[in-house]
Design a protein around this motif. Sequence first.
Motif, mmCIF file in Angstrom:
data_model
loop_
_atom_site.group_PDB
_atom_site.id
_atom_site.type_symbol
_atom_site.label_atom_id
_atom_site.label_comp_id
_atom_site.label_asym_id
_atom_site.label_seq_id
_atom_site.Cartn_x
_atom_site.Cartn_y
_atom_site.Cartn_z
ATOM 1 N N ALA A 1 17.904 5.833 47.028
ATOM 2 C CA ALA A 1 18.215 7.253 47.161
ATOM 3 C C ALA A 1 18.096 7.947 45.809
ATOM 4 O O ALA A 1 17.623 9.096 45.723
ATOM 5 N N ALA A 2 18.512 7.237 44.736
ATOM 6 C CA ALA A 2 18.440 7.830 43.398
ATOM 7 C C ALA A 2 16.987 8.101 43.025
ATOM 8 O O ALA A 2 16.649 9.144 42.450
ATOM 9 N N LEU A 3 16.097 7.158 43.365
ATOM 10 C CA LEU A 3 14.679 7.356 43.052
ATOM 11 C C LEU A 3 14.123 8.561 43.809
ATOM 12 O O LEU A 3 13.353 9.354 43.256
ATOM 13 N N ASN A 4 14.554 8.710 45.078
ATOM 14 C CA ASN A 4 14.112 9.874 45.845
ATOM 15 C C ASN A 4 14.557 11.167 45.173
ATOM 16 O O ASN A 4 13.790 12.131 45.066
ATOM 17 N N THR A 5 15.835 11.164 44.714
ATOM 18 C CA THR A 5 16.361 12.356 44.050
ATOM 19 C C THR A 5 15.548 12.688 42.803
ATOM 20 O O THR A 5 15.148 13.837 42.580
ATOM 21 N N LEU A 6 15.280 11.661 41.983
ATOM 22 C CA LEU A 6 14.558 11.897 40.731
ATOM 23 C C LEU A 6 13.139 12.369 41.007
ATOM 24 O O LEU A 6 12.591 13.194 40.286
ATOM 25 N N HIS B 1 8.290 12.971 39.089
ATOM 26 C CA HIS B 1 7.736 11.652 38.753
ATOM 27 C C HIS B 1 8.901 10.706 38.465
ATOM 28 O O HIS B 1 10.063 11.127 38.402
ATOM 29 N N LEU B 2 8.587 9.414 38.262
ATOM 30 C CA LEU B 2 9.654 8.429 38.062
ATOM 31 C C LEU B 2 9.574 7.774 36.680
ATOM 32 O O LEU B 2 10.048 6.654 36.487
ATOM 33 N N GLU B 3 8.982 8.478 35.750
ATOM 34 C CA GLU B 3 8.819 7.899 34.416
ATOM 35 C C GLU B 3 10.187 7.708 33.732
ATOM 36 O O GLU B 3 11.069 8.559 33.829
ATOM 37 N N GLY B 4 10.358 6.578 33.062
ATOM 38 C CA GLY B 4 11.563 6.376 32.247
ATOM 39 C C GLY B 4 12.813 6.025 33.023
ATOM 40 O O GLY B 4 13.889 5.883 32.447
ATOM 41 N N THR B 5 12.686 5.853 34.354
ATOM 42 C CA THR B 5 13.903 5.641 35.142
ATOM 43 C C THR B 5 14.516 4.270 34.929
ATOM 44 O O THR B 5 15.728 4.105 35.047
ATOM 45 N N GLU B 6 13.683 3.264 34.628
ATOM 46 C CA GLU B 6 14.224 1.907 34.549
ATOM 47 C C GLU B 6 14.747 1.569 33.157
ATOM 48 O O GLU B 6 15.225 0.475 32.929
ATOM 49 N N GLU B 7 14.636 2.562 32.246
ATOM 50 C CA GLU B 7 14.941 2.259 30.845
ATOM 51 C C GLU B 7 16.330 1.670 30.656
ATOM 52 O O GLU B 7 16.495 0.625 30.023
ATOM 53 N N ASN C 1 15.743 11.291 31.728
ATOM 54 C CA ASN C 1 15.385 10.635 32.977
ATOM 55 C C ASN C 1 16.202 9.369 33.206
ATOM 56 O O ASN C 1 16.640 9.106 34.315
ATOM 57 N N ALA C 2 16.382 8.593 32.122
ATOM 58 C CA ALA C 2 17.128 7.345 32.274
ATOM 59 C C ALA C 2 18.580 7.629 32.626
ATOM 60 O O ALA C 2 19.175 6.971 33.490
ATOM 61 N N LEU C 3 19.170 8.636 31.952
ATOM 62 C CA LEU C 3 20.552 9.025 32.246
ATOM 63 C C LEU C 3 20.649 9.549 33.677
ATOM 64 O O LEU C 3 21.577 9.215 34.418
#
Lengths: 291, 154
Positions: free
Chosen positions: A211-216, A222-228, A141-143
Amino acid sequence: MSFAKQNPKIPEGINTSTENPLKEFFIMFGGVLFVLGATVALLMLFANTLAPYIPFRYEQQLSNKYAEWSNTESDQSVAFLDAEVAIQELGQRLATHSDLAPEISVQLHLIEQADVPNAFATLGGHIFVTTGLLKEVSSENALAMVIAHEIAHIKFRHPAKSFSGGLLVQLFLSAITGGQNAAALQSTAQQTGLLTMLGFSRQMESNADDAALNTLKKYYGHLEGTEEFFSKVLAQHEQARWQALFTSHPDLRQRIDHIQRRAQQQSGANSGDNTAQATTPLDPRLANFGA
Amino acid sequence: MEALIQLGIFALLLGLGFFFGRRAEAKHYQSIFAREDELRQIVVSTDRFPPIEFTNHNAQLVSGNVVISVDYFKRVSAGLRALVGGRIRSYETLLDRARREALLRMQEQARAAGADAIINTKFETSRISGNSNKGVASIEVLAYGTALSPKNKR
């Protein structure tokens, strides 16, 4: 009329002025800077507005050499090539969820830079990811967040905007300085065309984050781990405040806060099934490479 | 970072040019005022023929020349003027100093020759700027005239 007995004393201040030259200098300097700044701003606006209408295939023609360049490096290890394939697969899967215009396609490349965790997008839909980044992330998710961010830059045509804006400004500056900057113009065109990171504005970065958050959200649900990745970078560098003013990436803390806010809103929206929100482990080809 | 260094060098050169240029100018003007007072007796005129009281004098060519350089600050200031137009005040003082200094040197030469007056005074200027526009320009000012000295010194 008789001849003078001695030279007359000439009154001062007729041929010269006693005004402080600094005053004159600053008035002129300020005026010229203002006009230059206004013109540059106008040109950037012009480029930002019109660049998206440049057909994407022109960009691709300009940047075809990246693909060749990447393919000719055949002396890479099998693990590296495997990791590159894995990155490309992940990138293509994310691209299908990014609402790209039909003519836009992305190509991902892995570059061997173990000590620099970084990724950047450039002309022609080429995205470069350093091997250092693979070591920094613990989940897919982070990648994916970083890659989706770069895909969003391509989607919004940010490289074309910033390239054409930069070129226009250079052209303008070399026109008013009488061609003395012709060499500088050439080198800028080459550098920008090559692997330099294009400077994106803060607004562009924020748009790409969103836009990246929308894609994920579409891809994982879900948006877990995105800010890592971003929090790791923050922990490592502890950006000084003044530095944040000069870098085009908005203050990392602001970005992380924004991402976390969105993630919380998201988890609040479907609080019924919290169990589904687990991060996806990294592809073994990538995970093994990092180790 | 590189751009910042270049900007710093530019600002430093500008500051140095302003500080030293201004100091040199002030000192030079002081010296010009003092020497003009001192040499006031050697009359400088642009008459082409000697006045009646000097017809019995010896005539002799005297000249004074000076080469003077533009400082960085003046050059940048003039460069900005080239964009917007108008009086280049920073060059006006420079040339004023050069002309007066050339006259003073000519007068000194005349005094050494024992002259009372100089007639038919003329100026020449020429620019010395190397082989390109990039070098700091300097100019030469030459003043020359006919010194008239009494035939029999008593």
